[in-house]
Design an enzyme around this catalytic site. Structure first.
Site, PDB file in Angstrom:
ATOM      1  NE  ARG A 126      -4.096   0.025   1.704  1.00  0.00           N
ATOM      2  CZ  ARG A 126      -5.235   0.396   1.114  1.00  0.00           C
ATOM      3  NH1 ARG A 126      -5.475   1.676   0.883  1.00  0.00           N
ATOM      4  NH2 ARG A 126      -6.116  -0.495   0.739  1.00  0.00           N
ATOM      5  CD  GLU A 151      -6.988   2.392   6.589  1.00  0.00           C
ATOM      6  OE1 GLU A 151      -5.991   1.778   6.989  1.00  0.00           O
ATOM      7  OE2 GLU A 151      -7.627   2.070   5.567  1.00  0.00           O
TER       8      GLU A 151
END
Length: 805
Positions: free
Chosen positions: A318, A727
């Site tokens: 990621r 997030e």
């Protein structure tokens, strides 16, 4: 069936609703895993024997523990009937023969009381044979100590574009880790019933994987293990992988003693035994055109994975998918690798590598803007993605125009231009206190990088009295997921919110669930809950149609009543229809399922479209710093963030505020320190409590905090048009770091490039100020004709045509 994003008239989603457990939280009545243990008769307590060495072969003598009153059993590797491993990669022995970090649990003592177990653990004798250890990333790189698979993202010709760039800079940056410091530490309670079933209460974000690990440790099938997550007192990713071993210890203890076993780490145990956000060491080289357009980026990202692989590979993946943040970079060559060190096994943390990846590009832009002579906000804006462009890994940037729209709205709403003038006037009038203001964007991909995890299930039950019970696979850690699922179910069934109840998350109600992570839980579980509710509503519509004498397609459910188009004088209650459905032998329960469509990802090539969509946002932060101490004060924060068509606006605003503050903690306060010396304490975590590890508190909150949701932002293909919120807002905190950089720059000469440590603690800010002051003094004294070291305005940066460090 309606499309996933369509909303009916007067939906419950979109209303400002209090958290479903808010009253329980504020009154102290909310029950957590260890509260349940306290109410369990005959429960034993587990306590670890921790390694005092960073890396060593160990030999353990447990016999002295049995001399301690109240000690019932000491669990060792020989007691494991199945696989002696707490992970899914078989590199985390539950009872190790080799201590891999200071604090590593070697064996566990079961006692009648916590004190008996603790004293029993102290009595255990451990012999160590020290082995070489790596504590820092630099040591790991020097020792060639790596784990997992290295990955590379490539687009275009980075070296060729770099050679043709008008400006080339290179440097090194390091970003620190972060302790989760959830209010509730890790906790499990295991009970073995008379039928041979293990019932495990666990503070876990991933009950299905906890179930799987417990089963393989005990050598029983998963249908013999039920895991329940009632609620968590915070998690932030720290309870995605690491609860499994603790649950397995409790279950193993229950098997061997026949008694319930609780395991709850106190704060010191938790902080010394469990993983943190991955620190990153990054080397980079970037090319810019004459007018400040990014031409190329070449970088190597080295994450500190700790002693085992855990989730380090997907975290790195990621990070490699987010180093571009909101900016078009036509030529890219970025490598990623995972260092293996003798520290806690670093793990998931809110943002899951995305923040560390974004740190790279934001640090580059912040450091190079003064040297390029371009305003940092303008440098960022002009490099935004535009419609039709794609990420370095090949995914089209859908809705790229939202970046500019959010940016423009925020500039206007925050009164940025006028406040810049006010900041400049303040700085001109004060010598030892300076202010800075900055604006930064966020583009964050939503979905699990591992496509398989993008699925969810639900079980919805309607009772004859019209009340509804919803089970879904997501867990509640205070983030408001259950609240949103209640709103989804009430909307889909046309009910009032109080008619629906959420059941605790259990593996015997919804199997094979994914972790509550990746900001995807509302998307996934909401889709499954809506699917189940619409199945039931469709069946009930047929019943109601017969009662009302209309076609079932003309039946409407709203506010707890059932009506028909054109029949305004007659309505039924939802309960009446439910009861009639039962009498007519119509099924009133349904399992719902959702899988995210359109995803594909090749991790070997680092190519594909791993994300359903991107969440966008921007923040303006104004700070004030003290030139004598480096002390920081957040004066004002303004945020505009894209959550699509919000399911629960009050929950979403709270998530944005909390994420921003947590991001500020990571970037400015929270510093993890290990003993890096060669002494007896090598590898020991030095910041073991709130007295030494600085957390954001009320005193760090900004004096003014404005959060607005981006409007008209429906996201097609997602439940009721919403977007994830957990997030993405954390990375809005980069605006605080860049505001600090701007304030520090006021102590230096024009064009001075400020290099900030991370976290930018008062100590780091002070030394950055000192460097700026020294540069200002040098500039006032005039250039040294003998100086050939390069452009001193840019520490760690090398302009094109000069020799790198």
């Amino acid at each position: 069936m309606s499309s996933l994003a369509d909303r009916p008239a007067n939906p419950v989603v979109g209303l400002r609703t209090a958290h479903e457990s808010a009253a329980l939280h504020v009154t102290g009545a909310a029950m957590y895993t260890d509260d349940l243990a306290a109410k369990t008769a005959g429960v034993l307590t587990a306590w670890p024997v921790q390694s005092t060495e960073a890396h060593a072969s160990v030999s353990v003598d447990v016999s002295p523990a049995y001399e301690v009153p109240g000690v019932v059993r000491v669990l060792t590797a020989g007691d494991v009937p199945g696989v002696n491993d707490a992970g899914i990669r078989h590199d985390e022995p539950l009872f190790p023969s080799e201590a891999m970090y200071t604090g590593h649990a070697l064996v566990w003592v079961l006692g009648e009381t916590q004190e008996a177990a603790r004293l029993g653990a102290e009595a255990v004798r451990v012999a160590y044979e020290a082995l070489p250890s790596c504590i820092t990333v630099a040591e790991a790189i020097a020792a060639d100590s790596f784990q997992g698979t290295a990955r590379t993202v490539v687009r275009g010709d980075a070296s060729g574009a770099m050679a043709g760039s008008a400006h080339v800079f290179e440097g090194v940056c390091e970003v620190g880790g972060q302790e989760h410091f959830y209010l509730e530490t890790h906790a499990s309670l295991a009970v073995l019933d008379s039928e041979g079933q293990y019932f495990v209460q666990c503070s876990t974000q991933h009950p299905s994987e906890t179930q799987e690990i417990v089963a393989h440790v005990l050598d029983v099938p998963s249908n013999r293990v039920t895991v329940q997550s009632l609620r968590m007192g915070g998690a932030f990713g720290g309870k995605e992988m690491q609860p499994h071993g603790f649950a397995a210890i409790a279950a193993l203890g229950a098997k061997l003693t026949g008694r319930p076993v609780r395991l709850r780490l106190n704060r010191t145990l938790d902080i010394t035994m469990t993983g943190k956000r991955h620190p990153f060491h990054i080397t980079w080289k970037a090319g810019f055109s004459e007018d400040g357009m990014i031409q190329a980026l070449d970088a190597t990202l080295t994450s500190d994975g700790g002693w085992s692989i855990d989730l380090s590979e997907p975290v790195l993946g990621r990070a490699l998918c987010h180093f571009d943040n909101a900016y078009w970079i036509p030529n890219v060559h970025v490598r990623g690798r995972i260092a293996k060190t003798n520290k806690t096994s670093q793990t998931a943390f809110r943002g899951f590598g995305g923040p560390q990846g974004m740190f790279l590009i934001e640090d580059i832009l912040g450091r190079t803007a003064p040297v390029l002579g371009i305003d940092p906000a303008e440098l960022r804006r002009k490099n935004f993605y535009r419609p039709g462009q794609s990420t370095p890994y090949g995914q089209p940037v859908k809705d790229a125009e939202r970046l500019g729209a959010i940016w423009s709205r925020l500039v206007a709403e925050s009164d940025l231009d006028a406040r810049r003038g006010e900041v400049a006037a303040f700085n001109a009038a004060t010598a030892e206190t300076k202010r800075g203001i900055a604006i930064t964007p966020v583009k964050f991909g939503i979905s699990f990088n591992f496509s398989t995890f993008n699925q969810a299930g639900a079980l919805v039950l309607v009772y004859k009295d019209g009340s509804v019970l919803v089970n879904h696979g997501g867990t509640e850690m205070g983030q408001g997921l259950h609240t949103k699922m209640l709103q989804v179910a009430a909307t889909a069934l046309g009910l009032r919110l109080e008619q629906v109840r959420l059941a605790p998350t259990r593996t015997d109600k919804v199997p094979n669930t994914s972790a509550t992570a990746a900001s995807s839980s509302s998307d996934l579980n909401g889709g499954a809950v809506k699917d189940a509710c619409e199945q039931i509503r469709g069946r009930m519509a047929a019943v109601a149609g017969r009662l009302l004498g209309v076609d079932e397609r003309d039946v409407r459910f709203e506010g707890g009543f059932v009506t028909a188009l054109g029949r305004f004088d007659e309505r039924l209650t939802f309960a009446e229809v439910a009861n009639e459905a039962y009498l007519q032998r119509v099924q009133l329960s349904a399992t719902g399922y959702y899988r995210t469509e359109g995803l594909h990802w090749n991790p070997e090539l680092m190519r594909g479209s791993p994300f359903k969509y991107f969440a966008y946002g921007a923040a303006v932060t104004e700070v004030e710093i003290d030139g004598f101490t480096g002390a920081l004060r957040l004066r004002r924060v303004d945020i505009v963030h894209d959550v699509g068509d919000s399911l629960s606006p009050m929950v979403d605003v709270g998530q944005i505020e909390g994420a921003y503050v947590q991001g500020v903690g990571w970037l400015t306060l929270e510093e993890l320190r290990w003993d890096e010396s060669d002494g007896e304490q090598r590898g020991r975590l030095l910041t073991q409590s709130a007295s030494t590890y600085k957390l954001p508190s009320f005193s760090e909150m900004p004096g003014q905090f404005n959060v607005d949701l981006f409007e008209n932002a429906r996201e097609d293909g997602v439940v009721y048009g919403s977007k994830a919120v957990g997030e993405p807002p954390l990375m809005l905190a980069f605006s605080a770091r860049e505001a600090i950089r701007a304030a520090v720059g006021e102590f230096g000469p024009a064009g001075w490039s400020v290099e900030l440590g991370s976290p930018a603690t008062p100590e780091q800010i002070f030394w950055a100020i000192e460097a700026a002051r020294a540069a200002a003094a040098d500039a006032a004294a005039g250039p040294d004709p003998h100086d050939t070291a390069g452009d001193e305005r840019a520490p760690g940066l090398v302009p094109a045509g000069t020799t790198g460090p």
